[in-house]
Design a protein around this motif. Sequence first.
Motif, PDB file in Angstrom:
ATOM      1  N   GLY A 137       0.819  -1.211   0.000  1.00  0.00           N
ATOM      2  CA  GLY A 137       0.000   0.000   0.000  1.00  0.00           C
ATOM      3  C   GLY A 137       0.849   1.255   0.000  1.00  0.00           C
ATOM      4  O   GLY A 137       0.537   2.236  -0.688  1.00  0.00           O
ATOM      5  N   THR A 193       2.620  -8.296  -3.219  1.00  0.00           N
ATOM      6  CA  THR A 193       1.235  -8.708  -2.955  1.00  0.00           C
ATOM      7  C   THR A 193       1.095 -10.179  -3.317  1.00  0.00           C
ATOM      8  O   THR A 193       1.200 -10.542  -4.499  1.00  0.00           O
ATOM      9  CB  THR A 193       0.245  -7.874  -3.783  1.00  0.00           C
ATOM     10  OG1 THR A 193       0.460  -6.487  -3.515  1.00  0.00           O
ATOM     11  CG2 THR A 193      -1.190  -8.238  -3.424  1.00  0.00           C
ATOM     12  N   LYS A 224      -6.429  -7.462  -3.002  1.00  0.00           N
ATOM     13  CA  LYS A 224      -6.069  -6.218  -3.681  1.00  0.00           C
ATOM     14  C   LYS A 224      -5.058  -6.420  -4.811  1.00  0.00           C
ATOM     15  O   LYS A 224      -4.575  -5.446  -5.392  1.00  0.00           O
ATOM     16  CB  LYS A 224      -5.511  -5.201  -2.678  1.00  0.00           C
ATOM     17  CG  LYS A 224      -6.565  -4.643  -1.743  1.00  0.00           C
ATOM     18  CD  LYS A 224      -6.046  -3.454  -0.954  1.00  0.00           C
ATOM     19  CE  LYS A 224      -7.161  -2.836  -0.115  1.00  0.00           C
ATOM     20  NZ  LYS A 224      -6.680  -1.659   0.649  1.00  0.00           N
ATOM     21  N   LEU A 238      -6.267  -4.889  -8.091  1.00  0.00           N
ATOM     22  CA  LEU A 238      -6.250  -3.428  -8.052  1.00  0.00           C
ATOM     23  C   LEU A 238      -4.839  -2.905  -8.311  1.00  0.00           C
ATOM     24  O   LEU A 238      -4.647  -1.926  -9.057  1.00  0.00           O
ATOM     25  CB  LEU A 238      -6.763  -2.960  -6.698  1.00  0.00           C
ATOM     26  CG  LEU A 238      -6.940  -1.453  -6.522  1.00  0.00           C
ATOM     27  CD1 LEU A 238      -7.991  -0.922  -7.482  1.00  0.00           C
ATOM     28  CD2 LEU A 238      -7.331  -1.128  -5.076  1.00  0.00           C
ATOM     29  N   ARG A 239      -3.851  -3.545  -7.738  1.00  0.00           N
ATOM     30  CA  ARG A 239      -2.468  -3.097  -7.915  1.00  0.00           C
ATOM     31  C   ARG A 239      -1.950  -3.429  -9.309  1.00  0.00           C
ATOM     32  O   ARG A 239      -1.202  -2.647  -9.904  1.00  0.00           O
ATOM     33  CB  ARG A 239      -1.589  -3.690  -6.816  1.00  0.00           C
ATOM     34  CG  ARG A 239      -1.911  -3.058  -5.468  1.00  0.00           C
ATOM     35  CD  ARG A 239      -1.441  -3.831  -4.266  1.00  0.00           C
ATOM     36  NE  ARG A 239      -1.941  -3.195  -3.046  1.00  0.00           N
ATOM     37  CZ  ARG A 239      -1.925  -3.757  -1.843  1.00  0.00           C
ATOM     38  NH1 ARG A 239      -1.440  -4.990  -1.683  1.00  0.00           N
ATOM     39  NH2 ARG A 239      -2.399  -3.109  -0.795  1.00  0.00           N
ATOM     40  N   CYS A 263     -10.501 -11.399  -6.480  1.00  0.00           N
ATOM     41  CA  CYS A 263     -10.591  -9.943  -6.318  1.00  0.00           C
ATOM     42  C   CYS A 263     -11.979  -9.422  -6.677  1.00  0.00           C
ATOM     43  O   CYS A 263     -12.802 -10.127  -7.254  1.00  0.00           O
ATOM     44  CB  CYS A 263      -9.521  -9.264  -7.168  1.00  0.00           C
ATOM     45  SG  CYS A 263      -7.848  -9.659  -6.609  1.00  0.00           S
ATOM     46  N   THR A 314     -13.286  -4.301 -10.039  1.00  0.00           N
ATOM     47  CA  THR A 314     -11.885  -4.093 -10.432  1.00  0.00           C
ATOM     48  C   THR A 314     -11.532  -4.982 -11.612  1.00  0.00           C
ATOM     49  O   THR A 314     -10.896  -4.543 -12.575  1.00  0.00           O
ATOM     50  CB  THR A 314     -10.954  -4.392  -9.245  1.00  0.00           C
ATOM     51  OG1 THR A 314     -11.308  -3.565  -8.152  1.00  0.00           O
ATOM     52  CG2 THR A 314      -9.498  -4.127  -9.633  1.00  0.00           C
TER      53      THR A 314
END
Length: 629
Positions: A18, A54, A60, A63-64, A102, A106
């Motif tokens: 993050g 990750t 997430k 998303l990344r 996920c 997204t």
Amino acid sequence: MADAVIAALPANSPDLPGALVVAADARLMSPRALLSSTAWDEAVALYRRAVEATPPGHPKRALRLAGLGNVLYDLGPDRRHRRANRVAAAETFQEAALEQQCASSTRLGAAGAWGGIRAELGEWDRALEGYVVAVDLLHSVAPRQLVRDDQEFLLSQAVGLGAAAAACAVCCGRPGLAVGLLEQARGVLLSHAFDADSDLTRLRETAPGLAARFEELRDALDTATDSREFLEEGPPGPDTRADLRQRLAAEWRDLTDRLRAEHPELGLLRPVRNWDERELRATAAAGPVVLVNVSPYGSDALVVTEHSIDAVPLPGLDPRTTATRRQTFQDALVRIETPGTSRKQSQRAQQDVRETLAWLWQAVTGPVLDRLPAATRVWWSPGGLLGTLPLHAAAPTGGAPGALDRVVSSYTPTLRALHHARRRAARPAGTGTLVVSVAQATGKAPLPGARREAEHLARLLPGAALLADTSATHSAVVSALHRHAYAHFACHALGDLERPSDSRLVLHDHTERPLTVRDPARLRLPSVRLAYLSACDTLGTSPELADEAVHIVSAFQMAGFPHVVGSLWHVDDVIGAEVALSVYEALNTGDGTLDVARTAEALHHAVRTLRDTYPQTPSLWACQVHAGP
């Protein structure tokens, strides 16, 4: 500060990915990102570290990956269009879209970007792969347990997805798949309603317990997802309405999975993407269905007949031209309807309307009907902005024969909607006609023609029930709809382009309790047949929800009416009454029932008569349309 956090965190810290994303985004927001590619390179490196840190299975990760894909796709002003960068971005988006654990929203965005970049590169087969994944995710993004407002908002974020997917399928020579993708992407809210309205007759015979549980869960979900009740929720607690919706939705999924597995012969709750081509073609047994697809990758008419599915190229149709033509058309209608418009201005506006009809003929309707020389009946399913334009009235300049001279036209938002309407029409019919008339409504101009129209219909149709003016309240109308097979509304209608579900028919108490799209859409009326909406703009919706057909006409279709007559724009008070009376005289059997199977033909003849009377004033006669079988 972000860099300091990164330096202070151990390499295995769960907070590190993050922090890396924050550091990357800080660089992209810096003014130096506009002047130098160094910031972009640093952002790419930081995003790569975030992805590497990750672990697989992390919620997430997609998303990344999508963040990395966005940076790779837009690598600064000097390298923005390099093919290698776009390929790398597409591969990254693909990885993000396939992260099963996920969030669906997204993954949907990543899949759309994957397909879009491959389409930019001209790699149609790879683009199609991405768009297929995106379309298959669409229903999970706006699941049934969400309140209606949330479903609409989420679906409005995917505008054009189905059109792009279908265009790629056509480029790959697969028109049948193009139809399936359009069907999956259009009318998600309608499909929820049709699933809930499934005919359970055979299920009750073979598994009465499952049928009863289906109805129980369906009604509980309807109540729990009502937007008005959602707004009245209290503070969070152990048993919130949101928790209830989640629990009911899980039970609904389990039940529908069980129904499909244990009773496949009933064909219940099957998405159109699971239909084979033979089933798709069966929807065109009574005449061709034309799905018009407007896309930056090429526009086509997907013509479904009982023998084939073909793509008719429409080179004169593209998103920009369609938007421009629609705006010109809408501006002309506003000028015509504005009090104080001079005769000269009105004549010029009518000329703009006629030019739009000529363009529609040249770009869409003419090429399609030339491919269907023997057709006398056609169903149009236009998507996006094209859905607000009168394809049924398209005609070449100079008075040559147009669509009204060639075919009887109807409209349907999707093939599945047409299939559902036909199954509805085959059920046992009720009796009786409800006539609703509101000639005087608070804050609205008087409609003297509405009163005359209603009184004439009450005399024409034996036993018709009349709710007029002060008696035409929300509760009285909703209650009466359950007791009548045919419903006629002669009143004002208000379209809401910002919130299409708040579009309404103007009843006597419309300021206190409006009859909005949500109200009929939530009804279950098993014995109804025809809703005639002699009101303005009943097909109006927002551009973002055009593919969802969120308007008053579709609300009555969702309630169970197989046949609905509505309007694309303002209906003249006198002309509207004239058309309505002509249609009912053609349908009237004399014994209190209506031959609703002839509704499209009756409306067609009434419109043609008006056209012949007012050939230079198409705004008067081209606005009313038939939706249904």
